[in-house]
Design an enzyme around this catalytic site. Structure first.
Site, PDB file in Angstrom:
ATOM      1  N   CYS A  20      42.335  44.256  35.052  1.00 52.54           N
ATOM      2  CA  CYS A  20      43.460  43.844  34.205  1.00 52.54           C
ATOM      3  C   CYS A  20      43.073  43.987  32.730  1.00 52.54           C
ATOM      4  CB  CYS A  20      43.899  42.416  34.530  1.00 52.54           C
ATOM      5  SG  CYS A  20      42.791  41.132  33.929  1.00 52.54           S
TER       6      CYS A  20
ATOM      7  N   CYS B 254      37.544  43.421  31.864  1.00 49.92           N
ATOM      8  CA  CYS B 254      37.856  43.408  33.293  1.00 49.92           C
ATOM      9  C   CYS B 254      38.147  44.836  33.753  1.00 49.92           C
ATOM     10  CB  CYS B 254      39.059  42.509  33.564  1.00 49.92           C
ATOM     11  SG  CYS B 254      39.572  42.518  35.290  1.00 49.92           S
TER      12      CYS B 254
ATOM     13  N   ASP C 149      20.591  16.781  42.581  1.00 47.24           N
ATOM     14  CA  ASP C 149      20.261  17.994  43.312  1.00 47.24           C
ATOM     15  C   ASP C 149      19.346  18.870  42.442  1.00 47.24           C
ATOM     16  OD1 ASP C 149      20.236  20.469  44.502  1.00 47.24           O
ATOM     17  OD2 ASP C 149      22.402  20.560  44.840  1.00 47.24           O
TER      18      ASP C 149
ATOM     19  N   CYS D  10      36.559  38.381  36.860  1.00 51.24           N
ATOM     20  CA  CYS D  10      37.603  37.976  35.928  1.00 51.24           C
ATOM     21  C   CYS D  10      38.278  36.680  36.415  1.00 51.24           C
ATOM     22  CB  CYS D  10      38.619  39.107  35.838  1.00 51.24           C
ATOM     23  SG  CYS D  10      40.083  38.722  34.905  1.00 51.24           S
TER      24      CYS D  10
ATOM     25  N   CYS E 220      42.243  37.688  37.304  1.00 55.53           N
ATOM     26  CA  CYS E 220      42.686  38.498  38.448  1.00 55.53           C
ATOM     27  C   CYS E 220      41.628  38.660  39.523  1.00 55.53           C
ATOM     28  CB  CYS E 220      43.141  39.878  37.959  1.00 55.53           C
ATOM     29  SG  CYS E 220      41.773  40.978  37.573  1.00 55.53           S
TER      30      CYS E 220
HETATM   31 ZN   LIG Z   1      41.148  40.764  35.331  1.00 56.61          ZN
END
Ligand SMILES: [Zn+2]
Length: 503
Positions: A271, A268, A401, A246, A249
């Protein structure tokens, strides 16, 4: 059901600069002289470059900006409407589709069509559209903006509506990590007042930006999307995903299903962050090759719109969905959108169709693992034997790259129907090593760095269909060579019909 969309950012005569007649002298005589000089120089450069067969999408902008750094805002302020498209994959196709729909609705559109999406490309496109005083000829500026250039471009030209497609890891040497790219957009759009955002709600990285801003409209697809004919290779388990955590959070994201990459239905575990409620929902995807589906949205009469397109693949469903959603937000009717979609012609190298030695040959741009994985799925969906050229360059526009080759799912190409892979470009040898490690038998791997020679090699390979997968700086060269080869190709009736599928 009567449709009452929210306030639409349609053409607004009260826009700063408006469409009022004005001249460069409004910013002072010195600016006027500089602008005029930049304008004339860009026009001459475009003619010279085109006369010698070069692309004139960027260099005229480089020179003109050196002469007159403020030219983009000077021209840009006078458009009735400015629409921008950014994100990692799908920008060019989404922006081109959107321009196509806007034109079908009667708008005149200035547009950087060929993916020249940094400050120089935007300047070149606007200079081509304006008069010597900087007055735009078109009503709408539709700009595709490189995700690393949003700060520089939007400092000069402020969009009324911005479409954000997705964020995948791309050119690590230039963009660095993906969180940095996402944070850049968040900072930039916070400074633009009255901006309408149309965002991919299926991408947790994009949706987290919208969540922080609190004002976005979202599009997404309901129900797992698969390329049915490719099963079991369409299985998305084990695919490269950019983000399992997430953005708010740091908690682990849990998915009901994935469409591709990190796109899907998520929430999530720690949260309240989850895939947002969708304003435009694609469902009943009847098929993905070509793309055909229904959009559910309060923006359409009856709450739904049937979309059919000639484009192929799951990622093109998102491009069509993004363009249709943005068009609806701009107030274009569902009927116009539906009617415009099927006759859209694909841009250079976006599964562009050719005939090579009597067989269909498809040219596809590849630039990062997520996009390449989707191209591979589209290749595998086709029946019969297939021979490929994979051309990898490592110039600045490709990304220096090339370690990304190890993050893409080349293992999926190790099947009986992939009869040969010719590795080309400056990093042909790296590509050949990658294919060997992926497990393709070495007798099916060729190494031919030069583009003309690689196409000759491809012509002599077996298989019913041919493919050229090329990074950006290879793309236009291969397109040119394939156009040339097509002209000298024997007439093929049946091949043409087959090829029509990807155009
Ligand atoms: Zn979250």
């Amino acid at each position: 059901m009567a449709v009452q969309p929210e306030a639409r950012p349609g053409p607004d005569p009260s826009r700063p600069g408006g469409k009022a007649a004005r001249g460069p002298s409004g910013k002072g005589l010195l600016f006027g002289v500089r602008f005029l000089f930049a304008f004339l120089l860009s026009r001459v450069l475009v003619r010279v470059l085109k006369a010698f067969g070069y692309s004139a999408t960027s260099l005229p902008g480089v020179i003109a900006l050196k002469v007159c750094p403020g030219l983009i805002s000077h021209i840009g302020d006078a458009y009735e409407l400015v629409v921008a498209v950014t994100g990692t994959n799908g920008k060019t196709t989404t922006a081109n589709l959107l321009a196509h729909i806007l034109r079908a609705d009667g708008y005149t559109v200035a547009h950087n069509t060929e993916g020249a999406n940094m400050l120089n490309g935007v300047a070149a496109a606007l200079l081509q559209d304006c008069t010597w005083t900087g007055e735009p000829r078109s009503r709408v500026a539709l700009i595709e903006v490189d995700e690393g250039s949003v700060g520089r471009v939007f400092a000069q030209i402020k969009p009324d509506l911005l479409v954000v497609t997705n964020y995948f890891r791309d050119q690590l040497d230039r963009y660095f990590e993906i969180d940095r790219t996402a944070a850049l957009l968040l900072n930039v759009v916070q400074e633009i007042s009255g901006l309408k955002l149309v965002m991919n709600g299926d991408d947790p990285l994009v949706a987290a930006i919208g969540h922080r801003l609190g004002t976005a409209l979202y599009y997404g697809a309901e129900g797992e999307l698969r390329m049915p004919a490719a099963a079991p290779d369409s299985d998305t388990a084990g695919e490269t995903r950019e983000r399992g955590y997430c953005s708010l959070c740091g908690g682990l994201l849990q998915y009901r299903y994935y469409h591709y990459g990190q796109l899907g239905s998520y929430r999530c575990s720690q949260c309240s962050f989850e895939r947002p409620a969708l304003d435009f929902t694609a469902f009943s995807a009847k098929q993905l090759s070509p793309v055909s589906f229904t959009i559910s949205s309060r923006f359409f009469p009856g709450g739904r719109l049937e979309c059919a397109s000639s484009l192929h693949g799951c990622y093109n469903l998102y491009n069509v969905l993004a363009a249709a959603s943005a068009s609806a937000v701009l107030g274009i009717s569902g009927d116009t959108i539906c009617a415009a979609l099927p006759d859209y012609q694909t841009a250079t190298g976006r599964l562009e169709s050719f005939v090579l030695g009597g067989r269909p040959c498809t040219l596809a741009l590849i630039k990062n693992p997520a996009g390449l994985n989707e191209v591979i799925k589209t290749v595998l969906v086709r029946p019969g034997g297939k021979s490929l050229v994979i051309a990898i360059n490592d110039l600045a526009a490709d990304g220096r790259d090339v370690s990304w080759l190890w993050d893409a799912d080349f293992e999926k190409l190790c099947r009986e129907d992939i009869v040969s892979v010719t590795c080309a470009g400056r990093r042909a040898a790296d590509m050949a090593v990658r294919m060997k490690y992926a497990g393709l038998p070495v007798e099916r791997i060729g190494v031919v760095p030069d583009a003309s020679e690689a196409l000759k090699d491809l012509s002599g390979r077996p298989g019913e269909e041919l493919y050229v997968l090329a990074t950006y700086t290879n793309l236009f060269n291969y397109a040119k060579l394939l156009h040339k080869a097509e002209k000298s190709s024997p007439p093929v009736e049946e091949t043409r019909e087959k090829v029509g599928r990807a155009s």
